[in-house]
Design a protein around this motif. Sequence first.
Motif, PDB file in Angstrom:
ATOM      1  N   UNK A 385       0.812  -1.224   0.000  1.00 55.86           N
ATOM      2  CA  UNK A 385       0.000   0.000   0.000  1.00 55.86           C
ATOM      3  C   UNK A 385       0.845   1.273   0.000  1.00 55.86           C
ATOM      4  N   UNK A 386       0.260   2.335  -0.525  1.00 52.06           N
ATOM      5  CA  UNK A 386       0.835   3.676  -0.424  1.00 52.06           C
ATOM      6  C   UNK A 386       0.408   4.260   0.926  1.00 52.06           C
ATOM      7  N   UNK A 387       1.336   4.641   1.787  1.00 51.35           N
ATOM      8  CA  UNK A 387       0.945   5.173   3.105  1.00 51.35           C
ATOM      9  C   UNK A 387      -0.030   6.339   2.982  1.00 51.35           C
ATOM     10  N   UNK A 388      -1.108   6.250   3.748  1.00 54.66           N
ATOM     11  CA  UNK A 388      -2.085   7.324   3.804  1.00 54.66           C
ATOM     12  C   UNK A 388      -3.194   7.239   2.786  1.00 54.66           C
ATOM     13  N   UNK A 389      -3.095   6.306   1.830  1.00 49.39           N
ATOM     14  CA  UNK A 389      -4.050   6.264   0.728  1.00 49.39           C
ATOM     15  C   UNK A 389      -4.494   4.838   0.417  1.00 49.39           C
ATOM     16  N   UNK A 390      -5.663   4.736  -0.199  1.00 53.63           N
ATOM     17  CA  UNK A 390      -6.111   3.462  -0.740  1.00 53.63           C
ATOM     18  C   UNK A 390      -5.554   3.354  -2.166  1.00 53.63           C
ATOM     19  N   UNK A 391      -4.252   3.092  -2.235  1.00 53.50           N
ATOM     20  CA  UNK A 391      -3.522   2.961  -3.486  1.00 53.50           C
ATOM     21  C   UNK A 391      -2.436   1.905  -3.294  1.00 53.50           C
ATOM     22  N   UNK A 392      -2.022   1.266  -4.393  1.00 55.44           N
ATOM     23  CA  UNK A 392      -0.997   0.232  -4.341  1.00 55.44           C
ATOM     24  C   UNK A 392       0.242   0.702  -5.094  1.00 55.44           C
ATOM     25  N   UNK A 393       1.404   0.550  -4.465  1.00 54.53           N
ATOM     26  CA  UNK A 393       2.639   1.020  -5.097  1.00 54.53           C
ATOM     27  C   UNK A 393       3.588  -0.107  -5.478  1.00 54.53           C
ATOM     28  N   UNK A 394       3.155  -1.369  -5.301  1.00 55.41           N
ATOM     29  CA  UNK A 394       4.016  -2.476  -5.683  1.00 55.41           C
ATOM     30  C   UNK A 394       3.434  -3.804  -5.258  1.00 55.41           C
ATOM     31  N   UNK A 395       4.264  -4.850  -5.387  1.00 54.76           N
ATOM     32  CA  UNK A 395       3.807  -6.214  -5.133  1.00 54.76           C
ATOM     33  C   UNK A 395       4.863  -6.993  -4.349  1.00 54.76           C
ATOM     34  N   UNK A 396       4.382  -7.923  -3.528  1.00 51.82           N
ATOM     35  CA  UNK A 396       5.251  -8.830  -2.783  1.00 51.82           C
ATOM     36  C   UNK A 396       4.831 -10.263  -3.089  1.00 51.82           C
ATOM     37  N   UNK A 397       5.793 -11.086  -3.469  1.00 49.98           N
ATOM     38  CA  UNK A 397       5.560 -12.526  -3.644  1.00 49.98           C
ATOM     39  C   UNK A 397       6.058 -13.227  -2.385  1.00 49.98           C
TER      40      UNK A 397
END
Length: 488
Positions: A385-397
């Motif tokens: 997640x992007x801190x503070x927002x309902x947004x995604x900034x990447x992925x973790x496998x």
Amino acid sequence: MQVQRQPPIKVTLQPSNHPYLNGAWTPQHEEVDACDLTVLEGAIPTDIDGVYLRNTENQIHQPLGRYHPFDGDGMIHQIAFQDGKASYRNRFIRTRCFQAEQEAEGSLWGGLADPVQLARRPGFGAHGSLKDSASTDVVIHAGMALSTFYQCGEGYRLDPLTLETIGVEGWTPIDGVSAHTKVDENTGELLFFNYAKHPPYMHLGIVGPDNRLKRYIPVPLSGPRLPHDMAFTENYAILNDLPMFWDAKLLERNIHAVRLHEGLPSRFAIVPRKEGGGDIRWFEAAPTYVLHWLNAYEDGDEVILDGYFQENPMPEPRADAPPGFEHMMAYLDEYSFRPKLHRWRFNLVTGETKEERLSDRILEFGMINGRYAGRKYRYGYSTIPEPGWFLFKGFVKTDLVTGASTEYTLPPGVYASEAPFAPKVDGVDEDDGYLVSFTINETTGTSECVLLDAKRIEDGPVCRIALPHKISSGTHACWADRDQLKRP
């Protein structure tokens, strides 16, 4: 890229400074068809064949009250891959509420943060006064797309290739269908649940591969609840009764205020999928709230359930949020409610529950190889997640056997969509495939589709494909192989 624009819809939304009507959440009102998409980097692999569908919320009309991003009108975005080429299209879901507001040329319902009195017509779902926008989730079952609303809407069928809205799904029960229907790719069945403010308060439904309702089972609760997701194994469906739900005293006054009920445990219903498979079994666990489960499977006497345990389900208002948005911004910020990958073990012989943390990172919106849904699996793919927002900034496998993880983070100002797993055409291993995601670049005002090799997500995109317009952010997405688009 060749782009064909569709006739415009009626839009009455006015400019504002609302944090979720701007930036990456700026509504998209244009509908287009585009072919021969431009490849910006790399090459489209020839071993990917199918469609990626993404559901988004795009407010069309001026809100009657305080807009919440989950109030927006549902729009499906699609990218189709075949023979190393890609095409794109997007369409609003023509729900009955969409059509009614187009005719009225304005909003007819308030939203999640509004009093019920704002609604100018009777509403839908468990809440009872909301617009059913079918904007939360989308899956492919029996060759068709099914779009659903998180508060139990009607369930809308769409053609997954043309995105034409066919209409309300015929087997939709009177209490509706919650978002997060589940498709068992091994049996072709679809599992769904719903919830309501009247007894028995929750049901489980099972639809066959022929798209006919096979079972509709009451799962009695002690009062109205707010489950958001479900899981399944080969023999069981797993529903939940978590201690965060509407305040009963306020609900008597038709006020839908959610609170954490201190002293209540988390409860899980293990429901046999087959008729005659036994009684519903209930298990208790540590109190929490869970938006999304990752997967579940059976292992000997145990049912294993993986999901995102919230350490702080009711966060304090965000002091740094714009005035009037303090509560909303906290509930949309994963760093406020702190979801972490977690495992529950339910022993069907002893009745015991055991729990363990699988990751200390704040993660959510997980995906797996759909062929392993309900079965023992090894890999999960979560969003950062992007801190503070309902947004995604990447992925973790995450390797759930070794505990090891790898990740890919997008460039600053670029935000992703939920990224389902697309198996390679001749893939053998569980992670032989791609993660597919749409991105929004706030620096350039553009959107792309990116493919990541699921074996090596840390290497970044295998290819980047330009989309014809900037899309809005949203919630859920799905992948379907070409053969899953065949109708029974």
